[in-house]
Design an enzyme around this catalytic site. Structure first.
Site, mmCIF file in Angstrom:
data_model
loop_
_atom_site.group_PDB
_atom_site.id
_atom_site.type_symbol
_atom_site.label_atom_id
_atom_site.label_comp_id
_atom_site.label_asym_id
_atom_site.label_seq_id
_atom_site.Cartn_x
_atom_site.Cartn_y
_atom_site.Cartn_z
ATOM 1 N N HIS A 97 0.656 -1.297 -0.007
ATOM 2 C CA HIS A 97 0.075 0.090 0.069
ATOM 3 C C HIS A 97 0.812 1.334 0.094
ATOM 4 O O HIS A 97 0.076 2.269 0.456
ATOM 5 C CB HIS A 97 -0.793 0.399 1.218
ATOM 6 C CG HIS A 97 -0.340 0.392 2.538
ATOM 7 N ND1 HIS A 97 0.669 -0.749 3.415
ATOM 8 C CD2 HIS A 97 0.703 1.048 3.420
ATOM 9 C CE1 HIS A 97 1.533 -0.656 4.190
ATOM 10 N NE2 HIS A 97 0.904 1.011 4.289
HETATM 11 C C1 UD1 Z 1 -1.215 5.923 5.957
HETATM 12 C C2 UD1 Z 1 -0.016 6.620 6.736
HETATM 13 C C3 UD1 Z 1 1.547 4.697 6.702
HETATM 14 C C4 UD1 Z 1 0.044 3.395 7.031
HETATM 15 C C5 UD1 Z 1 -0.362 3.254 6.856
HETATM 16 C C6 UD1 Z 1 -1.595 2.502 6.825
HETATM 17 C C7 UD1 Z 1 0.354 8.506 6.461
HETATM 18 C C8 UD1 Z 1 1.270 9.815 5.720
HETATM 19 N N1 UD1 Z 1 0.864 6.925 5.706
HETATM 20 O O1 UD1 Z 1 -1.080 5.725 5.042
HETATM 21 O O2 UD1 Z 1 1.943 4.825 7.256
HETATM 22 O O3 UD1 Z 1 1.517 2.889 6.928
HETATM 23 O O4 UD1 Z 1 -1.687 4.602 6.827
HETATM 24 O O5 UD1 Z 1 -2.486 1.414 6.283
HETATM 25 O O6 UD1 Z 1 0.154 8.581 7.673
HETATM 26 N N2 UD1 Z 1 -8.533 5.453 2.075
HETATM 27 C C9 UD1 Z 1 -10.128 5.095 2.182
HETATM 28 N N3 UD1 Z 1 -10.265 4.486 2.856
HETATM 29 C C10 UD1 Z 1 -9.669 4.673 4.459
HETATM 30 C C11 UD1 Z 1 -8.263 4.710 4.393
HETATM 31 C C12 UD1 Z 1 -8.134 5.523 3.377
HETATM 32 O O7 UD1 Z 1 -10.664 5.255 0.605
HETATM 33 O O8 UD1 Z 1 -10.320 4.253 5.229
HETATM 34 C C13 UD1 Z 1 -7.600 6.440 0.530
HETATM 35 C C14 UD1 Z 1 -8.126 7.600 0.724
HETATM 36 O O9 UD1 Z 1 -8.084 8.001 -0.134
HETATM 37 C C15 UD1 Z 1 -6.891 8.169 0.843
HETATM 38 C C16 UD1 Z 1 -6.011 7.345 0.834
HETATM 39 O O10 UD1 Z 1 -6.267 6.151 0.802
HETATM 40 O O11 UD1 Z 1 -6.707 9.373 0.269
HETATM 41 C C17 UD1 Z 1 -4.702 7.015 1.224
HETATM 42 O O12 UD1 Z 1 -4.874 7.024 2.605
HETATM 43 P P1 UD1 Z 1 -4.113 7.597 3.853
HETATM 44 O O13 UD1 Z 1 -4.684 7.805 5.047
HETATM 45 O O14 UD1 Z 1 -3.824 9.730 3.231
HETATM 46 O O15 UD1 Z 1 -2.161 7.056 3.445
HETATM 47 P P2 UD1 Z 1 -2.622 5.908 3.922
HETATM 48 O O16 UD1 Z 1 -1.800 5.302 2.551
HETATM 49 O O17 UD1 Z 1 -3.344 4.926 4.228
HETATM 50 N N1 UDP Z 2 -3.770 -5.639 8.147
HETATM 51 C C1 UDP Z 2 -4.791 -6.174 8.468
HETATM 52 N N2 UDP Z 2 -5.457 -6.011 7.472
HETATM 53 C C2 UDP Z 2 -5.609 -5.885 5.951
HETATM 54 C C3 UDP Z 2 -3.846 -5.733 6.090
HETATM 55 C C4 UDP Z 2 -3.177 -5.319 7.193
HETATM 56 O O1 UDP Z 2 -5.457 -6.289 9.724
HETATM 57 O O2 UDP Z 2 -5.983 -6.008 5.301
HETATM 58 C C5 UDP Z 2 -2.897 -5.264 9.164
HETATM 59 C C6 UDP Z 2 -1.795 -6.653 9.848
HETATM 60 O O3 UDP Z 2 -2.005 -7.675 9.766
HETATM 61 C C7 UDP Z 2 -1.082 -5.145 10.294
HETATM 62 C C8 UDP Z 2 -1.283 -3.752 10.252
HETATM 63 O O4 UDP Z 2 -3.103 -3.963 9.256
HETATM 64 O O5 UDP Z 2 -1.098 -6.091 11.992
HETATM 65 C C9 UDP Z 2 -0.588 -3.573 9.288
HETATM 66 O O6 UDP Z 2 -1.094 -1.697 9.183
HETATM 67 P P1 UDP Z 2 -0.248 -1.249 7.859
HETATM 68 O O7 UDP Z 2 0.290 -2.281 6.819
HETATM 69 O O8 UDP Z 2 -2.093 -0.523 7.183
HETATM 70 O O9 UDP Z 2 -0.003 0.148 7.893
HETATM 71 P P2 UDP Z 2 1.920 -0.050 8.304
HETATM 72 O O10 UDP Z 2 2.100 -1.259 9.082
HETATM 73 O O11 UDP Z 2 3.244 -0.402 7.214
HETATM 74 O O12 UDP Z 2 1.675 1.020 9.250
#
Ligand code: UD1
Ligand code: UDP
Length: 365
Positions: A211
Site C-alpha cells: 500500500h
Molecule cells: C497511512 C500512513 C502509513 C500507514 C498506512 C496504514 C501517512 C502519511 N501514512 O497511509 O504510514 O502505513 O496509513 O495503512 O499517514 N482511503 C480510503 N479509505 C480509508 C482510508 C484511506 O478510501 O479508510 C484512501 C483515500 O483515498 C486516501 C488514500 O486511501 O486519500 C490514502 O490514505 P492515507 O491515510 O492518506 O494514507 P495511507 O496510504 O493509508
Molecule cells: N492488516 C489488516 N488488514 C489488512 C491488511 C493488513 O488488519 O487488510 C494488518 C496487518 O496484519 C498489520 C497491520 O494491519 O497488523 C499493518 O498495517 P498497515 O500495513 O496498514 O500499515 P503499516 O504497518 O505499514 O504502517
C-alpha cells in the site's frame, strides 16, 4: 487523577492502541481520552478493529481524511489543538508515524503538553518517505521515547537523546501473541472479494500486502510486483488497501493475472491468520514484515531501504525492487530462523509502556 489524550487515525495505530489502552484503562490513577482523527474511515479500515479488539468508542472523531499530506496534516493540527485546549491533558500518547501522529505531536508541543511516542526511533534514512518525516518530527518534540527494538535506541542516541529513551518491546508483538492464541480458522470466513463474495482460501498460498505510496502510485511498480506474484507456484492472497483498489483491479483485468486473489481489506485476526498460514510473505508494510518475523515466515519487503533491521537477520526478511525477477529470486533464498532470537520483546510491552507513563507523570513530566 492524570489525564492522557491518545490520538490515532490509521489501521496499524488501532492495533497498537488496542493492547496499550487495555492496560492503561486498568490504572485507577489514569484517565484516557481517545481521539480518532478520521484518517482511515472505511468500515474495514477502522470500525472493524475497534469492534474485534474491544477498543472503546473514541471520545472524539475529527472526520479528517484525504487531501495532500500538508492539507491533511494542517486540518488535523487545527482540530487537535481545539481538543487539547479543551481537555488540558497531562500527556499526549502517540503511536507510529502517520500524519495523525505528527499533527498531534505539533499541536501538543505548541501547548507545552508533553508527548509520549510509542515506536520511537525507527528510521529508514530518507526524507523522501512521508512516514520518515512524521517520525523524525514526532521524536524531536517528544519527552518520552518508548522504543520497540535495540536499533531504535541506537538511532535516537545518534540524534542526541538519552534519558528519555526506554526499550519496551513492540506492542505489535503483544497483539500478535495475544490474538494468535484466539484464532480458530473461522476468521478466514471474513475474506471477501471486491464484489462481496466469500473467498475460498487455498491450501497453500503467499500472503501479500502492498500500500505504500512509493509502490502503488504508478502502474509500472505495482505491475512489477503483480508479475512476480502471478508467476509463483501457489496463489497469492492480497487484501487491497483502498489507496490502490482501482489500480489493482484495472491491472488485473488488463493483464489477466489468474494467480492473484484480490480481496477487500480484512480485520486484524484474519490478517494474522493469513500470516500464520501462508508459505511466505511479500509486503511493503511495516507491521506485516514484523508479523512475518513473529510467525517465522520468510518475507520479502518491496522497499529500497531497511525499516526494521532486526527482521533482516539471516535473510528472514529481504529487500526487493518492485520487479518480477528480483522478487522471485529473493523468495527462493533458503531461510532459517534462529529459535531464541526475539528482539521485539516478550509480548508484554504494553505493561512497560504504561509503567513508564506512570513514572513520568509522577515526577511531574
Ligand atoms: C497511512 C500512513 C502509513 C500507514 C498506512 C496504514 C501517512 C502519511 N501514512 O497511509 O504510514 O502505513 O496509513 O495503512 O499517514 N482511503 C480510503 N479509505 C480509508 C482510508 C484511506 O478510501 O479508510 C484512501 C483515500 O483515498 C486516501 C488514500 O486511501 O486519500 C490514502 O490514505 P492515507 O491515510 O492518506 O494514507 P495511507 O496510504 O493509508
Ligand atoms: N492488516 C489488516 N488488514 C489488512 C491488511 C493488513 O488488519 O487488510 C494488518 C496487518 O496484519 C498489520 C497491520 O494491519 O497488523 C499493518 O498495517 P498497515 O500495513 O496498514 O500499515 P503499516 O504497518 O505499514 O504502517
Amino acid at each position: 487523577m492524570k489525564k492522557i489524550v491518545t490520538v490515532v487515525g490509521a489501521r496499524p495505530q488501532f492495533i497498537k492502541l488496542a493492547v496499550v489502552s487495555r492496560v492503561l484503562r486498568q490504572q485507577p490513577e489514569l484517565q484516557e481520552v481517545l481521539v480518532h482523527t478520521g484518517q482511515h474511515y472505511d468500515h474495514n479500515m477502522s470500525d472493524v478493529f475497534f469492534e474485534e479488539m474491544d477498543i472503546p468508542k473514541p471520545d472524539y472523531n475529527l472526520g479528517i481524511s484525504g487531501g495532500s499530506h500538508g492539507e491533511m496534516t494542517g486540518r488535523m493540527l487545527i482540530e487537535i489543538e481545539k481538543v487539547l485546549v479543551k481537555e488540558q491533558p497531562d500527556l499526549l500518547l502517540l503511536f507510529g508515524d502517520t500524519n495523525s501522529t505528527m499533527a498531534a505531536a505539533l499541536a501538543a508541543v505548541k501547548l507545552h503538553i508533553p508527548v509520549c511516542h510509542v515506536e520511537a526511533g525507527n528510521r529508514l534514512g530518507t526524507l523522501d518517505n512521508p512516514e520518515e518525516v512524521n517520525r523524525i518530527v514526532t521524536d524531536h518534540v517528544s519527552s518520552l521515547h518508548l522504543v520497540c527494538t535495540p536499533s531504535g535506541v541506537e538511532f535516537l542516541k545518534q540524534e542526541g537523546f538519552s534519558d528519555s529513551i526506554h526499550l519496551v518491546g513492540d506492542p505489535m508483538y503483544d497483539a500478535f501473541c495475544y490474538y494468535t492464541e484466539q484464532l480458530d480458522g473461522s476468521e478466514l470466513g471474513e475474506l471477501l472479494d471486491f464484489d462481496g463474495n466469500p473467498v475460498v482460501v487455498p491450501e497453500e498460498f503467499y500472503y501479500m500486502t502492498c500500500h505504500r505510496q512509493e509502490n502503488t502510485d504508478t502502474d509500472e511498480k505495482l505491475k512489477g510486483i503483480f508479475d512476480a506474484m502471478d508467476a509463483l507456484d501457489a496463489p497469492t492472497i492480497y487484501p487491497v488497501h483502498p489507496r490502490n483498489h482501482a489500480r489493482a483491479e484495472r491491472l488485473c483485468k488488463e493483464y489477466g493475472y489468474c494467480n492473484l486473489i484480490l480481496t477487500q481489506p480484512v480485520g486484524y485476526q484474519t490478517s494474522i491468520s493469513l500470516v500464520n498460514r501462508s508459505k511466505k510473505i511479500v509486503t511493503d508494510s511495516g507491521g506485516v514484515q514484523r508479523e512475518a518475523f513473529f510467525a517465522r515466515k520468510p518475507c520479502v519487503t518491496v522497499l529500497d531501504l531497511v525499516s526494521w533491521p532486526e527482521t533482516m537477520k539471516d535473510n528472514c526478511n529481504q529487500l526487493a525492487k518492485p520487479d518480477k525477477a528480483d522478487i522471485i529470486s529473493k523468495l527462493s533464498v533458503p531461510v532459517t530462523f534462529e529459535s531464541d532470537y526475539q528482539p521485539f520483546g516478550d509480548g508484554h510491552s504494553a505493561e512497560k509502556i504504561v509503567d513508564h507513563i506512570i513514572v513520568f507523570l509522577a515526577r511531574g513530566g
